[in-house]
Each structure stands twice: as structure tokens, then as C-alpha cells.
Design a protein around this motif. Sequence first.
Motif, PDB file in Angstrom:
ATOM      1  N   ARG A  55       0.818  -1.219   0.000  1.00 13.38           N
ATOM      2  CA  ARG A  55       0.000   0.000   0.000  1.00 13.38           C
ATOM      3  C   ARG A  55       0.851   1.267   0.000  1.00 13.38           C
ATOM      4  O   ARG A  55       0.314   2.368  -0.016  1.00 13.38           O
ATOM      5  CB  ARG A  55      -0.913   0.014   1.224  1.00 13.38           C
ATOM      6  CG  ARG A  55      -1.893  -1.175   1.237  1.00 13.38           C
ATOM      7  CD  ARG A  55      -2.543  -1.316   2.578  1.00 13.38           C
ATOM      8  NE  ARG A  55      -1.491  -1.731   3.524  1.00 13.38           N
ATOM      9  CZ  ARG A  55      -1.576  -1.651   4.833  1.00 13.38           C
ATOM     10  NH1 ARG A  55      -2.646  -1.177   5.396  1.00 13.38           N
ATOM     11  NH2 ARG A  55      -0.585  -2.046   5.604  1.00 13.38           N
ATOM     12  N   SER A  56       2.177   1.131   0.002  1.00 12.72           N
ATOM     13  CA  SER A  56       3.058   2.294   0.131  1.00 12.72           C
ATOM     14  C   SER A  56       3.096   3.165  -1.116  1.00 12.72           C
ATOM     15  O   SER A  56       3.468   4.323  -1.043  1.00 12.72           O
ATOM     16  CB  SER A  56       4.476   1.841   0.473  1.00 12.72           C
ATOM     17  OG  SER A  56       5.076   1.226  -0.662  1.00 12.72           O
ATOM     18  N   GLY A  57       2.758   2.590  -2.275  1.00 13.41           N
ATOM     19  CA  GLY A  57       2.840   3.345  -3.512  1.00 13.41           C
ATOM     20  C   GLY A  57       4.275   3.501  -4.012  1.00 13.41           C
ATOM     21  O   GLY A  57       4.548   4.302  -4.892  1.00 13.41           O
ATOM     22  N   ARG A  58       5.190   2.730  -3.437  1.00  7.14           N
ATOM     23  CA  ARG A  58       6.595   2.806  -3.821  1.00  7.14           C
ATOM     24  C   ARG A  58       6.757   2.458  -5.287  1.00  7.14           C
ATOM     25  O   ARG A  58       6.154   1.526  -5.792  1.00  7.14           O
ATOM     26  CB  ARG A  58       7.424   1.848  -2.970  1.00  7.14           C
ATOM     27  CG  ARG A  58       8.904   1.923  -3.283  1.00  7.14           C
ATOM     28  CD  ARG A  58       9.684   1.044  -2.352  1.00  7.14           C
ATOM     29  NE  ARG A  58       9.677  -0.320  -2.833  1.00  7.14           N
ATOM     30  CZ  ARG A  58      10.478  -1.256  -2.379  1.00  7.14           C
ATOM     31  NH1 ARG A  58      11.309  -1.001  -1.407  1.00  7.14           N
ATOM     32  NH2 ARG A  58      10.432  -2.471  -2.875  1.00  7.14           N
ATOM     33  N   ARG A  59       7.579   3.216  -5.988  1.00  5.68           N
ATOM     34  CA  ARG A  59       7.849   2.958  -7.394  1.00  5.68           C
ATOM     35  C   ARG A  59       9.357   2.869  -7.575  1.00  5.68           C
ATOM     36  O   ARG A  59      10.096   3.723  -7.101  1.00  5.68           O
ATOM     37  CB  ARG A  59       7.301   4.093  -8.247  1.00  5.68           C
ATOM     38  CG  ARG A  59       7.475   3.846  -9.731  1.00  5.68           C
ATOM     39  CD  ARG A  59       6.904   4.959 -10.529  1.00  5.68           C
ATOM     40  NE  ARG A  59       7.795   6.116 -10.367  1.00  5.68           N
ATOM     41  CZ  ARG A  59       7.517   7.323 -10.808  1.00  5.68           C
ATOM     42  NH1 ARG A  59       6.372   7.570 -11.363  1.00  5.68           N
ATOM     43  NH2 ARG A  59       8.370   8.308 -10.655  1.00  5.68           N
ATOM     44  N   LEU A  60       9.817   1.825  -8.232  1.00  7.90           N
ATOM     45  CA  LEU A  60      11.245   1.653  -8.500  1.00  7.90           C
ATOM     46  C   LEU A  60      11.515   1.984  -9.962  1.00  7.90           C
ATOM     47  O   LEU A  60      10.818   1.521 -10.848  1.00  7.90           O
ATOM     48  CB  LEU A  60      11.688   0.215  -8.221  1.00  7.90           C
ATOM     49  CG  LEU A  60      11.562  -0.277  -6.790  1.00  7.90           C
ATOM     50  CD1 LEU A  60      11.948  -1.742  -6.702  1.00  7.90           C
ATOM     51  CD2 LEU A  60      12.400   0.554  -5.853  1.00  7.90           C
ATOM     52  N   ALA A  61      12.534   2.804 -10.188  1.00 13.27           N
ATOM     53  CA  ALA A  61      12.960   3.123 -11.553  1.00 13.27           C
ATOM     54  C   ALA A  61      14.380   2.615 -11.718  1.00 13.27           C
ATOM     55  O   ALA A  61      15.180   2.673 -10.794  1.00 13.27           O
ATOM     56  CB  ALA A  61      12.900   4.629 -11.775  1.00 13.27           C
ATOM     57  N   ARG A  62      14.695   2.141 -12.896  1.00 14.42           N
ATOM     58  CA  ARG A  62      16.021   1.578 -13.149  1.00 14.42           C
ATOM     59  C   ARG A  62      16.727   2.428 -14.208  1.00 14.42           C
ATOM     60  O   ARG A  62      16.161   2.705 -15.255  1.00 14.42           O
ATOM     61  CB  ARG A  62      15.871   0.151 -13.657  1.00 14.42           C
ATOM     62  CG  ARG A  62      17.142  -0.535 -13.943  1.00 14.42           C
ATOM     63  CD  ARG A  62      16.839  -1.960 -14.287  1.00 14.42           C
ATOM     64  NE  ARG A  62      17.767  -2.425 -15.291  1.00 14.42           N
ATOM     65  CZ  ARG A  62      17.748  -3.620 -15.813  1.00 14.42           C
ATOM     66  NH1 ARG A  62      16.809  -4.463 -15.452  1.00 14.42           N
ATOM     67  NH2 ARG A  62      18.617  -3.975 -16.687  1.00 14.42           N
TER      68      ARG A  62
END
Length: 55
Positions: A43-50
Amino acid sequence: MALALIEDRIAAASPQAHHWRQGDILIIDNWRVLHGRSPSDPRSGRRLARILIDA
């Protein structure tokens, strides 16, 4: 011998937690940390970009 050294280093390591605040950006050297991270709250809404930066 090499495996024992690696196991000793892993056992002695201490995880570093980042306490997120809105707008934070965290840059991690993936070669140094070797993909290690704890599970996140879905539920954190964390988004990982590479991004690849090739020297």
C-alpha cells in the motif's frame, strides 16, 4: 575458503533502513548492495525506476 569468507561478511553486515518521506529519492549502487532489500508494504505506492550508467 571463499564461501566461508562470503558467509562471514554477510553475517557481519548490518542492514540500512531508509525512512521515506514524500519527495525522497534514493540512489543505490546495485553492484555494491547486490539486490538486497526487505519487503515493502504493497500500500506504500513505492515505485522503483532503473537507470543504467555505464562508465
